[in-house]
Design an enzyme around this catalytic site. Sequence first.
Site: not given
Ligand SMILES: O=C(O)c1ccccc1NCC(=O)[C@H](O)[C@H](O)COP(=O)(O)O
Length: 266
Positions: A56, A116, A165, A186, A216
């Site tokens: 990411k 994703k 999700e 999520n 998530e």
């Molecule tokens: O991460 C965001 O800001 C976001 C905003 C809007 C829609 C989806 C978003 N993220 C996608 C995800 O689901 C995350 O990348 C994934 O669950 C990992 O989360 P993290 O560990 O907090 O980076």
Amino acid sequence: MNVLSRIVDSTRSDVERRRREVPLSELEARLAHRGEDRPFSEALSGPGVSIIAEHKRRSPSAGSIRDGATVEEIVCAYERGGAAALSILTEGQHFGGTLDDLREARRTTNLPILRKDFIVDRYQVYETAAAGADALLLIVAALDDDDLAALHQDAMHLDLDVLVEVHDEEELERALEIDADVIGINNRDLTDFSVDLNRTFDLLSDVPAGKLVVSESGLYTREQLEELERVGIDAVLVGERLMRAPDPEEALRELAGGTEPTDEVL
Ligand SMILES: O=C(O)c1ccccc1NCC(=O)[C@H](O)[C@H](O)COP(=O)(O)O
């Protein structure tokens, strides 16, 4: 308009552009050259909490997360660190990802790969399979019932596993209606970006036995993973914590409980 609606709108325009460049018939032809199957769900059903490690670059909530490392460097570090599977963010405008990132992850690791993205059109399901992914994400909040069921069917028809999700009870009911095998809860509210691990704890009791459950977003510590393991979560999806770490392999080992924690993040 909330961020999810904005992302879905821009995704629809991107899909139209890609469909003009590469028609569905061409994607169907590419499916003949798909590589060997890497079962995604199976990879999450091992003992303890399995880690799906996410690539990411940036996000609407965090802005820029990591520049300068290649996909290969990151995903190989994840594989060495013990990830059960990879999640590759392929959405471009808000997350800086591409389908080429997914292809590179496929070429350079042996791990099962989740695409994703914001899947709203069956063209994307074919694109996912043709690019070599093993699974895709369907976000219940982004789809009406008919599209959710149809995209789920399309994915299964192409032997893709599906992570469905949800954020609340109503979305969980809709996921169960289509008999989703893998449910992602999520912890991040996609309207205000607040993160609350209680979402997972609260919804878990409504998930029937026999489903795989993935917690998530917003996961940073070994203690959180231990708490999730205690309540019976099968897997976690972790992005930012690993992408910000100077050494993603080491960070993953720490999360998995293999080494003592360090506080270092970029
Ligand atoms: O991460 C965001 O800001 C976001 C905003 C809007 C829609 C989806 C978003 N993220 C996608 C995800 O689901 C995350 O990348 C994934 O669950 C990992 O989360 P993290 O560990 O907090 O980076």
